[in-house]
Design a protein around this motif. Structure first.
Motif, PDB file in Angstrom:
ATOM      1  N   ILE A 159       0.846  -1.193   0.000  1.00 38.11           N
ATOM      2  CA  ILE A 159       0.000   0.000   0.000  1.00 38.11           C
ATOM      3  C   ILE A 159       0.882   1.244   0.000  1.00 38.11           C
ATOM      4  O   ILE A 159       0.606   2.223  -0.710  1.00 38.11           O
ATOM      5  CB  ILE A 159      -0.964  -0.010   1.192  1.00 38.11           C
ATOM      6  N   ALA A 160       1.964   1.212   0.762  1.00 38.64           N
ATOM      7  CA  ALA A 160       2.897   2.345   0.722  1.00 38.64           C
ATOM      8  C   ALA A 160       3.395   2.540  -0.708  1.00 38.64           C
ATOM      9  O   ALA A 160       3.444   3.656  -1.225  1.00 38.64           O
ATOM     10  CB  ALA A 160       4.069   2.101   1.676  1.00 38.64           C
ATOM     11  N   ARG A 161       3.753   1.449  -1.340  1.00 35.43           N
ATOM     12  CA  ARG A 161       4.228   1.520  -2.726  1.00 35.43           C
ATOM     13  C   ARG A 161       3.163   2.121  -3.636  1.00 35.43           C
ATOM     14  O   ARG A 161       3.426   2.996  -4.456  1.00 35.43           O
ATOM     15  CB  ARG A 161       4.599   0.120  -3.209  1.00 35.43           C
ATOM     16  N   GLU A 162       1.928   1.654  -3.495  1.00 37.03           N
ATOM     17  CA  GLU A 162       0.827   2.102  -4.352  1.00 37.03           C
ATOM     18  C   GLU A 162       0.567   3.588  -4.149  1.00 37.03           C
ATOM     19  O   GLU A 162       0.400   4.345  -5.123  1.00 37.03           O
ATOM     20  CB  GLU A 162      -0.428   1.290  -4.030  1.00 37.03           C
ATOM     21  N   LEU A 163       0.518   4.039  -2.903  1.00 41.56           N
ATOM     22  CA  LEU A 163       0.224   5.447  -2.638  1.00 41.56           C
ATOM     23  C   LEU A 163       1.338   6.337  -3.169  1.00 41.56           C
ATOM     24  O   LEU A 163       1.080   7.425  -3.695  1.00 41.56           O
ATOM     25  CB  LEU A 163       0.014   5.682  -1.140  1.00 41.56           C
ATOM     26  N   VAL A 164       2.586   5.874  -3.034  1.00 39.91           N
ATOM     27  CA  VAL A 164       3.699   6.651  -3.587  1.00 39.91           C
ATOM     28  C   VAL A 164       3.561   6.754  -5.102  1.00 39.91           C
ATOM     29  O   VAL A 164       3.742   7.819  -5.694  1.00 39.91           O
ATOM     30  CB  VAL A 164       5.054   6.022  -3.196  1.00 39.91           C
ATOM     31  N   GLU A 165       3.233   5.641  -5.744  1.00 40.01           N
ATOM     32  CA  GLU A 165       3.088   5.673  -7.206  1.00 40.01           C
ATOM     33  C   GLU A 165       1.973   6.610  -7.627  1.00 40.01           C
ATOM     34  O   GLU A 165       2.093   7.332  -8.630  1.00 40.01           O
ATOM     35  CB  GLU A 165       2.863   4.252  -7.742  1.00 40.01           C
ATOM     36  N   ARG A 166       0.886   6.642  -6.850  1.00 36.12           N
ATOM     37  CA  ARG A 166      -0.209   7.573  -7.178  1.00 36.12           C
ATOM     38  C   ARG A 166       0.264   9.020  -7.010  1.00 36.12           C
ATOM     39  O   ARG A 166      -0.090   9.886  -7.810  1.00 36.12           O
ATOM     40  CB  ARG A 166      -1.407   7.328  -6.282  1.00 36.12           C
ATOM     41  N   ALA A 167       1.016   9.262  -5.965  1.00 42.81           N
ATOM     42  CA  ALA A 167       1.506  10.625  -5.750  1.00 42.81           C
ATOM     43  C   ALA A 167       2.407  11.049  -6.902  1.00 42.81           C
ATOM     44  O   ALA A 167       2.309  12.172  -7.411  1.00 42.81           O
ATOM     45  CB  ALA A 167       2.259  10.710  -4.418  1.00 42.81           C
ATOM     46  N   VAL A 168       3.282  10.155  -7.310  1.00 48.12           N
ATOM     47  CA  VAL A 168       4.189  10.471  -8.423  1.00 48.12           C
ATOM     48  C   VAL A 168       3.390  10.709  -9.708  1.00 48.12           C
ATOM     49  O   VAL A 168       3.708  11.604 -10.492  1.00 48.12           O
ATOM     50  CB  VAL A 168       5.232   9.336  -8.597  1.00 48.12           C
ATOM     51  N   ALA A 169       2.342   9.932  -9.911  1.00 45.19           N
ATOM     52  CA  ALA A 169       1.500  10.126 -11.099  1.00 45.19           C
ATOM     53  C   ALA A 169       0.843  11.496 -11.102  1.00 45.19           C
ATOM     54  O   ALA A 169       0.517  12.036 -12.165  1.00 45.19           O
ATOM     55  CB  ALA A 169       0.447   9.025 -11.171  1.00 45.19           C
ATOM     56  N   LEU A 170       0.672  12.061  -9.909  1.00 45.77           N
ATOM     57  CA  LEU A 170       0.073  13.398  -9.809  1.00 45.77           C
ATOM     58  C   LEU A 170       1.122  14.490  -9.820  1.00 45.77           C
ATOM     59  O   LEU A 170       0.812  15.653  -9.592  1.00 45.77           O
ATOM     60  CB  LEU A 170      -0.756  13.506  -8.513  1.00 45.77           C
ATOM     61  N   GLY A 171       2.374  14.123 -10.042  1.00 43.56           N
ATOM     62  CA  GLY A 171       3.420  15.131 -10.158  1.00 43.56           C
ATOM     63  C   GLY A 171       4.373  15.204  -8.986  1.00 43.56           C
ATOM     64  O   GLY A 171       5.331  15.982  -9.020  1.00 43.56           O
ATOM     65  N   ALA A 172       4.149  14.419  -7.948  1.00 42.61           N
ATOM     66  CA  ALA A 172       5.103  14.436  -6.832  1.00 42.61           C
ATOM     67  C   ALA A 172       6.435  13.858  -7.291  1.00 42.61           C
ATOM     68  O   ALA A 172       6.486  12.998  -8.162  1.00 42.61           O
ATOM     69  CB  ALA A 172       4.555  13.636  -5.652  1.00 42.61           C
ATOM     70  N   ARG A 173       7.531  14.344  -6.695  1.00 40.29           N
ATOM     71  CA  ARG A 173       8.850  13.783  -6.985  1.00 40.29           C
ATOM     72  C   ARG A 173       9.232  12.838  -5.855  1.00 40.29           C
ATOM     73  O   ARG A 173       8.881  13.058  -4.690  1.00 40.29           O
ATOM     74  CB  ARG A 173       9.894  14.903  -7.098  1.00 40.29           C
ATOM     75  N   LEU A 174       9.976  11.792  -6.191  1.00 42.14           N
ATOM     76  CA  LEU A 174      10.386  10.808  -5.203  1.00 42.14           C
ATOM     77  C   LEU A 174      11.891  10.708  -5.195  1.00 42.14           C
ATOM     78  O   LEU A 174      12.520  10.602  -6.245  1.00 42.14           O
ATOM     79  CB  LEU A 174       9.768   9.444  -5.557  1.00 42.14           C
ATOM     80  N   ARG A 175      12.486  10.777  -4.013  1.00 46.03           N
ATOM     81  CA  ARG A 175      13.926  10.527  -3.874  1.00 46.03           C
ATOM     82  C   ARG A 175      14.119   9.409  -2.868  1.00 46.03           C
ATOM     83  O   ARG A 175      13.950   9.616  -1.658  1.00 46.03           O
ATOM     84  CB  ARG A 175      14.645  11.790  -3.376  1.00 46.03           C
ATOM     85  N   GLU A 176      14.473   8.216  -3.381  1.00 52.93           N
ATOM     86  CA  GLU A 176      14.723   7.084  -2.492  1.00 52.93           C
ATOM     87  C   GLU A 176      16.215   6.971  -2.212  1.00 52.93           C
ATOM     88  O   GLU A 176      17.029   7.581  -2.908  1.00 52.93           O
ATOM     89  CB  GLU A 176      14.223   5.791  -3.137  1.00 52.93           C
ATOM     90  N   HIS A 177      16.565   6.165  -1.219  1.00 51.00           N
ATOM     91  CA  HIS A 177      17.964   5.938  -0.836  1.00 51.00           C
ATOM     92  C   HIS A 177      18.675   7.264  -0.574  1.00 51.00           C
ATOM     93  O   HIS A 177      19.840   7.435  -0.939  1.00 51.00           O
ATOM     94  CB  HIS A 177      18.694   5.134  -1.924  1.00 51.00           C
ATOM     95  N   ALA A 178      17.945   8.192   0.008  1.00 50.29           N
ATOM     96  CA  ALA A 178      18.506   9.522   0.301  1.00 50.29           C
ATOM     97  C   ALA A 178      18.308   9.795   1.782  1.00 50.29           C
ATOM     98  O   ALA A 178      17.176   9.904   2.258  1.00 50.29           O
ATOM     99  CB  ALA A 178      17.806  10.586  -0.545  1.00 50.29           C
ATOM    100  N   VAL A 179      19.411   9.905   2.505  1.00 52.35           N
ATOM    101  CA  VAL A 179      19.344  10.116   3.950  1.00 52.35           C
ATOM    102  C   VAL A 179      19.413  11.602   4.257  1.00 52.35           C
ATOM    103  O   VAL A 179      20.346  12.283   3.830  1.00 52.35           O
ATOM    104  CB  VAL A 179      20.489   9.372   4.661  1.00 52.35           C
ATOM    105  N   VAL A 180      18.419  12.091   5.007  1.00 51.50           N
ATOM    106  CA  VAL A 180      18.431  13.479   5.448  1.00 51.50           C
ATOM    107  C   VAL A 180      19.259  13.558   6.719  1.00 51.50           C
ATOM    108  O   VAL A 180      19.037  12.770   7.652  1.00 51.50           O
ATOM    109  CB  VAL A 180      17.001  13.983   5.704  1.00 51.50           C
TER     110      VAL A 180
END
Lengths: 83, 379, 424
Positions: B153-174
Motif C-alpha cells: 500500500i505504501a508503494r501504491e500510494l507513492v506511485e499515485r503521488a508520483v503520477a500526480l506530479g510528486a517527486r520521489l527521492r529514495e535511498h537519500a538520507v536526510v
C-alpha cells in the motif's frame, strides 16, 4: 534386488508400491506427477529430492503439507494429492 | 514543476504515513517532494501487522481512529489485490465478567464515533470463534475493522503521488534541517516550502527533542491454518500492555491472513533499535497465544521478525507544527496505530498546511504539548 | 516442559563430513550426537536404501562412527538455538533442547536452481534431485532423461541413471570447452579424479555430452513433455520424461548464520582447525565451500578432532594436505563452473521466480534491493524461506541472501515455544 511391496491408498485408490520407497518416489513410480497446485492452479511436483524445495507436499494420513520425499511408505498409508 | 524548483512541501519518510500525506498533498495541487532513506514501506511499515483498528484507549485516540478507518473504507476499494484488504473485524476478548462489563461500557463511545460495536456473551463468542479456549466471558466485536498488507500500500500510494506530479527521492538520507531547507548526508541541500517529518522512529534524529522512542515488537507467521481464526483477536489486556512503559510485556494478538496463515503477536520492549530476536520474550508471547487458541500448538512457525513502534509518552501521535523551525510539521509517533491512522494523519497535515478546517480536532496531537514523564521500570 | 539432553558434541549432518567428524570425536571419548533429517546416515552423496549400495569407504566410516559410540538421531533437524551451547532440535515432531559443549556443522549443500520457461512443470527436477528420487525408489528403466547443468556432478549422475536403465538423451554442460580443458589439466594434480571422469564417460558413450550447452525451456501440458537445449549455435528439442536441471551447488549455511558465524562468500568461514568465528562451533564439508566428499571427510576428521580437544591430531599433516587440496579444488570448481550470463537470463517476465509465492521474474525490478523485493512481492517469504529462489536471486541480481531468523524448518509452535529459554 527384489523389493516387497506394500499397499497405500493414493487419492482413495489402493496401489502397490515398493516397501523401501519414499512417498515421493512411489507416487512418481505410479505415474502421479501432480503433487500440489500453486496459487494459480498450476501443477507442481518434486524437484530437489531432499526436503528443501517443499514442492512435493501432499497430505499423509490426514496430515497436510508433508514433504513426500522425506517420508517412507508404510502399509496402509493414506496419501492425498492436489490432483 | 521542473527538476530544480523548490517543492512546496518536502515529506521525509515514505512509510504509510508519509506516503498517504504526500499523496493527499499532491492531490491538492501542491508540488511535493517525498524522500526516503531506503524504499517506500521499508521501515516500521514493512514490519507492521496491518491491523486497521478502531482503538479507544481514549476518546481522542478513538476519534482519529474512527475518522481514519472511514478513509480506509474508501481507499480499500481502489487498492490492488496485493494490498490484501480483508474486513474481518476485531474481537476484543474478555477473560472474565469484569472485563466484559468494561467492554460493554465502551460500546457507547464507539457508537458516538459512528463505529458499530456489540458485546458477545460466552456462547455467542464460541459460535463465531469456535477454536478459542473455553472460559472466556465474551468479547467486544468491532466488525468494521480491517486487515491489510502495508508495504504494497505504501508503494501504491507513492506511485499515485508520483503520477500526480510528486517527486520521489529514495535511498537519500536526510542529515539535518534548516529554515525551509533539507540537508542530505551526501552534502546536497534543498530549499523547500514546508517540511513534514514522517520518518517514524528516525524522526527524533532529525528533530532534537521530539519525544519519540522505539518500542520493539515481535511477530510470528504460521503455515496455512484455514478456518482456525476468523477475526483479528486481541485480549482486552492488550491495552494494559500498550499502556505500560516499563518492563517488557506481551499481550495476545492474532490475525488471520487471506492465505490462511496466522500472524501471532504481540510484544513490547524498550531496547533501542536492536532488531535481534528476544527468545525469552518470544516464548512468553507464543505461550500466551496458545492459552487463547490451544490448536496453535500444532501450527508450524514459518518465520519471526521484529519491528519498532515509534512511541510517545502519552501514546498519542505527534501531528502538527513543531516550533523549532518555520513551516516544520510532524506526522509521527503513532505507536501501534501508524497504519490505522495514516489517512487521518494525512488529512490533518493537509488541513494544517492549507489553513483549512480539520476533520478531527488536532489540538490533542500538538507535537509540542506537555508530555508526562516516562514511567520508570514497572514492577 | 521438554527434557534437556546433554552431550559433548553435536554434529549437524550425517553426510561424509559429519560422519568423519562424529567418528573422530567419538573415538576420543566424547559423547557425540549426530543429527540428520534423512532416514539413514549418508547425506546426499551417500544416500542409500541398503548399505550394500554404498562405496566401501562410506560403510567404513559409518561403522567407525557407530563403534566409537556416536549416537544418531534420524529424521531430526535443528530448528533454533538458545545459544551456541543449546540447540533446539525437532526429533520427528517432538521438539527438545540439547545442551552441548561444541558443535560441528556438516550441513552440506543444496542445488542452485536457475529459472527458465517451463521449469515449474512436474518432471523438471534437480540433477541431484532426480538421482535422489531414483535412489528413493523411482525406477529409471526406459525413462527418457535430459540433463542440463554444470560441474562434476553431471557425469556421475548421468552414468548412474544410464546404468539403471534410463535413456539419457543428452547431457548439457553450460561451461565452455576451454574452461573444462583447463579444469581437466588442473586435475593433473589429482589422477584419481581424471580416471573417475573417464570411467563415467565410458559408461554411456552413445549419449551426447556437450559443453557450451544448456536447457533453455521446458514444455508440456500439466507435466513435462519436452525440453529445448541450446548447444553451440543450435537449439534442439528432446521429448523426455524427466529433466534434471540445476546449476551447481550452494552451501547450507542457515544454521551457521543463526549461530552468528561469519560467512566467506556464500559459505561458512573456517580457519585451519575448521573453527568458525563462534567459539565452540566448527564446520566441515560442503557447507564451508563446495569441494567434494574427499576433502569433506578430511575436514570432518579435523573438525571432530579439534572439537574433541585433540589439536595435534587436527593438525596432522596428511589431513591438512587433503583438506588444503580440497579447498584448492573447490576454488577451481567455483571459477570453472560459475553460471554463465546466458543461463542467468533465460527467464521470461512471466517465468516463475519464487515457486512458493508464485512471484514471476517480471515482478522484480533489477534495481530493487532484496528487502524491497521481498516486502513488495513476497519473493523468498514462502514456506521454503528462500532455499530455492535465494541462490537464483543471488546469481541473477547480486542479492546477499535473506537475513536468517528463527525458526528453521517450520517447527510446531508449541514444541518450539516450550524449548525456548524462558526468563529465569
Amino acid at each position: 534386488m527384489s523389493d516387497s511391496d506394500v499397499t497405500v491408498s493414493v487419492d482413495g485408490v489402493p496401489r502397490r508400491v515398493p516397501a523401501s520407497a519414499t512417498v515421493a518416489a512411489a507416487l512418481l513410480q505410479l505415474g502421479v506427477t501432480t503433487f500440489r497446485r500453486d496459487l494459480s492452479g498450476q501443477a507442481r511436483g518434486p524437484v530437489c529430492g531432499m526436503g528443501t524445495c517443499f514442492e512435493c507436499r501432499v497430505t499423509i494420513d490426514g496430515q497436510p503439507e508433508m514433504r513426500a520425499c522425506l517420508v517412507p511408505v508404510r502399509e496402509g498409508m493414506r496419501v492425498e494429492t492436489d490432483l | 514543476m521542473n527538476a530544480s524548483s523548490a517543492p512546496d512541501v518536502t515529506v521525509i519518510g515514505a512509510g504509510l504515513v508519509g506516503a498517504a500525506t504526500a499523496l493527499r498533498l499532491a492531490e491538492t495541487g501542491l508540488h511535493v517532494l517525498l524522500v526516503d532513506a531506503d524504499f517506500a514501506g521499508g521501515g516500521s511499515t514493512g514490519a507492521a501487522m496491518g491491523h486497521i483498528v478502531a482503538m479507544d484507549d481514549s476518546p481522542v485516540q478513538l476519534a482519529l481512529c474512527a475518522d481514519s478507518r472511514r478513509r480506509w473504507d474508501i481507499l480499500s476499494e481502489s487498492l490492488p489485490a496485493a494490498a490484501e484488504c480483508d474486513r474481518c473485524g476485531t474481537l476484543w476478548l474478555a477473560a472474565n465478567d469484569d472485563e466484559l462489563a468494561t467492554a460493554a461500557q465502551r460500546v457507547s463511545g464507539y457508537t458516538a464515533q459512528g463505529i458499530h460495536a456489540e458485546v458477545l456473551g460466552e456462547l455467542e463468542l464460541q459460535g463465531v470463534e469456535p477454536h478459542l479456549a473455553p472460559g472466556l466471558a465474551g468479547a467486544l466485536l468491532v466488525p468494521g475493522d480491517l486487515v491489510v498488507y502495508p508495504p504494497t500500500i505504501a508503494r501504491e500510494l507513492v506511485e499515485r503521488a508520483v503520477a500526480l506530479g510528486a517527486r520521489l527521492r529514495e535511498h537519500a538520507v536526510v542529515s539535518a534541517l534548516g529554515p525551509r531547507e533539507v540537508r542530505f548526508r551526501d552534502g546536497t541541500r534543498l530549499a523547500t516550502g514546508a517540511v513534514v517529518i514522517a520518518a517514524g522512529v528516525a524522526s527524533a534524529d532529525l528533530v532534537p527533542g521530539l519525544p519519540i522512542v522505539p518500542r520493539k515488537g515481535h511477530l510470528v507467521i504460521t503455515d496455512r491454518q484455514p478456518g482456525l481464526v476468523r477475526h483479528q483477536l486481541v485480549e482486552l489486556g492488550y491495552l494494559q500492555s500498550a499502556h505500560t512503559f516499563g518492563a517488557a510485556s506481551v499481550a495476545f494478538n492474532v490475525q488471520p491472513r487471506r492465505t490462511g496463515q496466522l500472524l501471532i503477536g504481540s510484544s513490547r520492549e524498550l531496547v533501542g533499535l536492536d532488531p535481534s530476536i528476544n527468545r525469552p520474550l518470544l516464548a512468553r508471547m507464543l505461550t500466551r497465544a496458545q492459552q487463547f487458541i490451544p490448536r496453535l500448538r500444532d501450527a508450524r512457525a514459518v518465520r519471526t521478525w521484529t519491528g519498532f513502534r515509534p512511541t510517545t509518552p502519552d501514546k498519542l501521535p505527534l501531528i502538527g507544527r513543531w516550533p523549532s523551525l518555520p513551516d516544520l510539521w510532524i506526522a509521527a509517533g503513532h505507536e501501534g496505530l501508524g497504519i490505522t491512522m495514516a489517512p487521518g494523519t494525512a488529512e490533518l497535515i493537509v488541513a494544517g498546511i492549507l489553513g483549512q478546517m480539520p476533520a478531527v480536532d488536532p489540538a490533542p496531537f500538538r507535537p509540542d504539548r506537555p508530555m508526562p514523564q516516562l514511567e520508570s521500570e514497572a514492577a | 516442559m521438554s527434557e534437556r539432553r546433554r552431550v559433548d558434541i553435536v554434529v549437524v549432518g550425517a553426510g561424509p563430513a559429519g560422519l568423519a567428524a562424529a567418528a573422530a570425536a567419538a573415538a576420543r571419548g566424547r559423547r557425540v550426537l549426530v543429527i540428520d533429517q534423512g532416514l539413514r546416515p549418508g547425506g546426499q552423496v551417500w544416500r542409500h536404501q541398503s548399505e550394500a549400495e554404498l562405496p566401501a569407504r562410506a560403510r567404513t566410516l559409518m561403522v567407525r562412527a557407530r563403534n566409537a559410540g556416536a549416537t544418531f538421531a534420524a529424521e531430526a533437524r535443528v530448528v533454533d538455538i538458545n545459544s551456541a551451547h543449546e540447540l533446539i532440535v525437532d526429533f520427528r515432531g517432538r521438539i527438545a533442547p540439547v545442551g552441548t559443549e561444541s558443535i560441528v556443522l556438516a550441513t552440506g549443500a543444496r542445488e542452485r536452481f536457475l529459472p527458465f520457461p517451463g521449469w515449474t512443470l512436474p518432471g523438471v527436477m534437480g540433477v541431484g534431485g532426480l538421482q535422489a528420487l531414483y535412489k528413493s525408489g523411482l525406477r529409471m528403466t526406459g525413462k527418457r532423461i535430459v540433463i542440463g547443468g554444470t560441474g562434476p556432478l553431471l557425469l556421475p549422475v548421468a552414468a548412474a541413471l544410464a546404468h539403471a536403465g534410463a535413456d539419457v538423451r543428452f547431457v548439457a554442460e553450460q561451461a565452455g570447452a576451454a574452461a573444462l580443458l583447463r579444469f581437466g589439466a588442473s586435475l593433473g594434480f589429482s589422477p584419481a579424479k581424471l580416471l573417475e571422469g573417464a570411467r563415467y564417460r565410458g559408461a554411456f558413450l552413445s549419449t551426447p555430452y556437450r559443453t557450451n550447452s544448456w536447457i533453455v525451456a521446458a514444455a508440456g501440458e500439466g507435466r513435462l513433455r519436452s525440453v529445448t537445449v541450446q548447444t553451440g549455435k543450435r537449439q534442439v528439442e528432446f521429448d523426455c520424461d524427466f529433466a534434471a536441471a540445476a546449476m551447481g551447488l550452494v552451501p547450507n549455511a542457515e544454521l551457521a548464520q543463526l549461530l552468528g558465524c561469519v560467512m566467506q562468500d556464500d559459505a561458512i568461514g573456517v580457519g585451519a582447525l575448521q573453527e568458525t568465528s563462534v567459539a565452540g562451533v566448527f564446520a566441515a564439508g560442503e557447507c564451508t565451500g563446495v569441494k567434494g566428499d574427499d576433502a569433506g571427510i578430511a575436514e570432518g576428521e579435523i573438525a571432530g578432532a579439534a572439537a574433541a580437544g585433540d589439536l595435534r591430531a587436527a593438525r596432522h599433516a596428511a589431513l591438512v594436505s587433503r583438506r588444503d587440496a580440497g579447498r584448492r579444488f573447490g576454488a577451481r570448481l567455483a571459477t570453472t563452473f560459475a553460471p554463465r550470463r546466458e543461463v542467468l537470463t533465460l527467464a521470461a517476465p512471466d517465468t516463475i521466480l519464487c515457486r512458493c509465492e508464485d512471484v514471476a521474474c517480471g515482478a522484480i525490478q533489477p534495481e530493487w534491493s532484496q528487502r524491497q523485493a521481498k516486502l513488495w512481492t513476497r519473493v523468498g517469504m514462502g514456506v521454503c524461506q528462500g532455499a530455492v529462489c535465494g541462490p537464483a536471486c543471488s546469481a541473477m541480481f547480486g542479492w546477499q541472501g535473506n537475513a536468517v531468523r528463527p525458526p528453521l524448518h517450520s517447527p510446531a509452535v508449541g514444541g518450539w515455544s516450550e524449548s525456548l529459554t524462558h526468563e529465569g
